[in-house]
Structure formats: structure tokens, C-alpha cells
Design an enzyme around this catalytic site. Sequence first.
Site, PDB file in Angstrom:
ATOM      1  N   LYS A  80      -1.682  17.037   4.560  1.00 56.94           N
ATOM      2  CA  LYS A  80      -2.585  15.909   4.535  1.00 56.94           C
ATOM      3  C   LYS A  80      -3.837  16.387   3.608  1.00 56.94           C
ATOM      4  O   LYS A  80      -4.616  17.456   3.939  1.00 56.94           O
ATOM      5  CB  LYS A  80      -3.177  15.570   5.791  1.00 56.94           C
ATOM      6  CG  LYS A  80      -1.828  15.016   6.555  1.00 56.94           C
ATOM      7  CD  LYS A  80      -1.138  13.604   5.960  1.00 56.94           C
ATOM      8  CE  LYS A  80      -0.043  13.107   6.988  1.00 56.94           C
ATOM      9  NZ  LYS A  80       0.677  11.798   6.525  1.00 56.94           N
ATOM     10  N   ASP A 124      -0.507  14.494   0.841  1.00 49.93           N
ATOM     11  CA  ASP A 124      -0.508  12.809   1.063  1.00 49.93           C
ATOM     12  C   ASP A 124      -1.988  12.649   1.361  1.00 49.93           C
ATOM     13  O   ASP A 124      -2.734  13.057   2.408  1.00 49.93           O
ATOM     14  CB  ASP A 124       0.453  12.835   2.547  1.00 49.93           C
ATOM     15  CG  ASP A 124       0.327  11.678   2.910  1.00 49.93           C
ATOM     16  OD1 ASP A 124      -0.190  10.522   2.498  1.00 49.93           O
ATOM     17  OD2 ASP A 124       1.142  11.344   4.056  1.00 49.93           O
ATOM     18  N   GLU A 168       1.034  11.703  -2.135  1.00 53.42           N
ATOM     19  CA  GLU A 168       1.734  10.520  -1.543  1.00 53.42           C
ATOM     20  C   GLU A 168       0.609   9.514  -1.035  1.00 53.42           C
ATOM     21  O   GLU A 168      -0.518  10.099  -0.566  1.00 53.42           O
ATOM     22  CB  GLU A 168       2.286  10.793  -0.128  1.00 53.42           C
ATOM     23  CG  GLU A 168       3.031   9.848   0.454  1.00 53.42           C
ATOM     24  CD  GLU A 168       3.646  10.459   1.663  1.00 53.42           C
ATOM     25  OE1 GLU A 168       3.694   9.766   2.708  1.00 53.42           O
ATOM     26  OE2 GLU A 168       4.284  11.682   1.428  1.00 53.42           O
ATOM     27  N   GLU A 171       5.483   4.024   2.594  1.00 58.19           N
ATOM     28  CA  GLU A 171       5.321   3.910   4.186  1.00 58.19           C
ATOM     29  C   GLU A 171       4.764   2.905   4.680  1.00 58.19           C
ATOM     30  O   GLU A 171       4.906   1.899   5.714  1.00 58.19           O
ATOM     31  CB  GLU A 171       4.806   4.922   4.957  1.00 58.19           C
ATOM     32  CG  GLU A 171       3.302   5.289   4.719  1.00 58.19           C
ATOM     33  CD  GLU A 171       3.057   6.670   5.170  1.00 58.19           C
ATOM     34  OE1 GLU A 171       2.713   6.515   6.478  1.00 58.19           O
ATOM     35  OE2 GLU A 171       3.222   7.756   4.835  1.00 58.19           O
ATOM     36  N   ASP A 224      10.180   2.898   4.839  1.00 53.63           N
ATOM     37  CA  ASP A 224       9.728   3.032   6.409  1.00 53.63           C
ATOM     38  C   ASP A 224      11.030   2.166   7.225  1.00 53.63           C
ATOM     39  O   ASP A 224      10.916   0.915   6.944  1.00 53.63           O
ATOM     40  CB  ASP A 224       8.546   2.654   6.457  1.00 53.63           C
ATOM     41  CG  ASP A 224       8.065   3.129   7.743  1.00 53.63           C
ATOM     42  OD1 ASP A 224       7.445   3.972   8.086  1.00 53.63           O
ATOM     43  OD2 ASP A 224       8.294   2.201   8.537  1.00 53.63           O
ATOM     44  N   HIS A 261       9.850   7.973   4.510  1.00 51.55           N
ATOM     45  CA  HIS A 261       8.838   8.390   5.712  1.00 51.55           C
ATOM     46  C   HIS A 261       9.422   8.403   6.908  1.00 51.55           C
ATOM     47  O   HIS A 261      10.221   7.716   7.271  1.00 51.55           O
ATOM     48  CB  HIS A 261       7.546   7.167   5.653  1.00 51.55           C
ATOM     49  CG  HIS A 261       6.426   7.372   6.697  1.00 51.55           C
ATOM     50  ND1 HIS A 261       6.496   6.384   7.682  1.00 51.55           N
ATOM     51  CD2 HIS A 261       5.831   8.222   6.919  1.00 51.55           C
ATOM     52  CE1 HIS A 261       5.393   6.868   8.401  1.00 51.55           C
ATOM     53  NE2 HIS A 261       5.024   8.121   7.967  1.00 51.55           N
TER      54      HIS A 261
END
Length: 447
Positions: free
Chosen positions: A221, A249, A275, A301, A324, A351
Site C-alpha cells: 500500500k 496500491d 492500483e 475493485e 471484485d 481483487h
Amino acid sequence: MAGSDTLTALECHDIRFPTSDRLDGSDAMNPDPDYSAAYVVLHTTSGPPGHGLCFTIGRGNEVMAAAIRSLAPHLAGRPAPATAADLAALHHDLTHDSQLRWLGPEKGVMQMAAGAVVNAAWDLAARRAGLPVWEFLATLTPEELVSLVDFRYLSDALTPGEALALLRAAAPGRAERTARLKAEGYPAYTTSPGWLGYDDHTLVRLAREAVAAGFGQIKLKVGANLDDDRRRLRLAREAVGPGVRIAVDANQRWDVAEAVRWMTALAPYAPYWIEEPTSPDDVLGHAAVRAGQPVKVATGEHIANRVVFKQLLQAGAVDFVQIDAARVAGVNENLAILLLAAKYGVPVCPHAGGVGLCELVQHLAMFDYVAVSGTHEDRVIEYVDHLHDHFTDPVVIERGRYRAPAAPGFSARMNPASLTAHRFPGGPVWRARRTQPDRPDAQEVTA
């Protein structure tokens, strides 16, 4: 039984897990999530129930549950779905209720609510057939699969005839790919090392453990602080070496120009993709990010429906489509997105994580491999090592790959003990938190 079994009731439970205690799931936009599920059970007169869910991150899960319950009038007394025609009709009725559709249309809470019920219906139908959902889908003919898709708003990009041609082209290899999938599984990557709230030591340790466990890709992240991201990405790269992919992400943190600047700065550490660099609804923004810096772009997602996926593909805005299982209106709409991605030649990398998302989405990716795209080249399913013990048929990872589920259904059924313990606000896990009045949900729990 197949001819007389009918739906009798819809149950929906507000189930929450206090994952914010350890910052599991933390990222730049969602610093303290409590992974939660609006959990659906469809009961029938004599057959097995169907199970489904919507994933949320805590507050608002009760709104999701209320939206699901509002769909109950479409279910009671209806024949228990068993065929493609049944499942297509149910999807149509749930997504075309004009008064409820007004709340979207076809996005947000009502779209997710429809998806939870649709997915529970697929679980029910697959259980009746004695097959896992991925294999149940793969037994349907190309014509039956096309009949499941709502092509309204899609025909400028994908016609029913084109979808039928794609599925017919993939049909001859289905049996071989099914056997290979059962023998070898499906490639996975893990986000477990990369939560933003983890310290550097935890990041490095978990990254090394992931590689030792057979994962060829991890994800970090990013998006809160550029200097921190540089340091964390450098440490992760040193820990895993040059041969392991590291995706990053941002969870929608940036404006377009900031995304370009940030990813240009991180590019020397060879991130595999960025992402959700910006708003999930900003098609042209994603295209600008993709064109403005060297890292590949992935998103999906939080995309509400097949139409936005269509536009992303038409605009050349993404390198990877991330479906998702619980964001759009269930299996049927995800099938539409898989077909769109196949038409445009863009890999699907689903995801997962949360509560039950790994369990659900593995079926969609495996079906895509067997019956739609015919390949898992450049394709991986996200894996997060949290909360699987609460499911009766949890995912199994072996050497960095998802093992193909063999149990009938959608792998969505939760253990009764877990439902009892984590029901909000009255379950014992949440009653115990009455001693923590500084928490934002303390007043809710004691109400």
C-alpha cells in the site's frame, strides 16, 4: 425436488471483525477498517440453502444489510434457481426493480445488495448440481452463458454475437484446462506484507516469508507519504530480490497529476503496477496516468458496474482489470466484465481479501481460465491471509497458488460459531468492546 423446491426466506446478518485493532487492511484511504460482511442466507422448502455476502469495512454494514432485505419480495415463493435461465431471470428482476434501481442506478449499495443475493443464488444452484461454482459455470454452454449477461449499454463494445464467438472459441480446451487447474491450481499474489500500518520490520519479515511460501508477487500500500513509500519499496525490493514482482496500491488517494508525479518517483524500484491511482469513476484520469508515467495501471475493485469497465477498456486506460466478486451485481455482471476483458485482450487479476472475497473470486478467475480467456498468463488472484478460518470451505494456497475448490457451492458459507460471535452489535466479540469508549463505534455497540 428440483421441480418443486421454492425459496422461502432471505436472512441477512450484520457480521463484523475488529481488524482495526492490528491495522490489518490499513491503507492510505482506509486507515482503520473493521472487515465486515452483510451475510445472506437463502432458504428453500427442501433443498440446501444458498450463501452470499457483501464486503464492507465496518460502519455502514447495517445500511448494506437493510438494502439486501429490501430485495426479499423478489424471492419468497420463487422456484429455487437451478438453471442458467433461472439465474438470468433472478438477476434481471433484482437489477430492474425500477424504484430500487433509482437509488443507483446500477451502482452503489443497491447494486452490491443485488450482487449478494445473486451470488447466494449461484451458491444454491451449484450446491444442487453438486459442483463448485467455477465448475458449474464451466459446464454451461456458450449459449447459456451469453443468456446470463445484460448487454444493455454494452453493445457498442461487445455484442451477444461477439461474446458467443469468444466462448465457442474457448470451448474445445475446457476439459484439458479443467484437469490442469485441478492438478496445478491458479497463480496468486499476496498483499499480506504490505498494509500501510505495518512497521518496516514487519514488512520485511512478511515479504521474505511470502517469497519462501512460493509467491512470485507481493503488493504494498502506498500514497500517504512519498518518502515513506520510497523507503518501504526499497526495503521490500531488497528483501525479495529483483525476480519477484512488487505491485503498489494507492486506494484512490491521488489526483491525476499527483499520481503521475508519485509513480515517476517510485518507478526506479520497478513496481509491477499501480492500483487505483485515482477516482475509480475517472476513466480519462486513468488513461492520463497510464500515459504519463512508466508503470502499468490496474483498477476495478471499486468500479460500480460493467459500463465503467467498458469505458476503461475502450479508452485504453488500464493494463489489468480487477474484478471484485461483491462490488457489482454478482456472477452475471462479472461474466459480462470477463467477456469485455477477453474482447479487448486485457488480463483479469481479481481483487480479493476482506471477508470472503478470496473464497468467492477464485471461482470467477478459474472459470475465466477454463471457459473464457483460456489462459492465466499475466493473471494472478490477490490473496490476503485473514479471516479464512471463519468459512466452512476456506481457500487453500499451495506454493503460491490457489487450489481449485472441490466442494459444491461458492465457498461462501460461514461457520455458525463465527456468525454468533461476530454478529453486530450483540455478539460477544462486540459486547466485550463496551469497555473501549474511545472507539467511534462504542456508542453504537452500547445502544
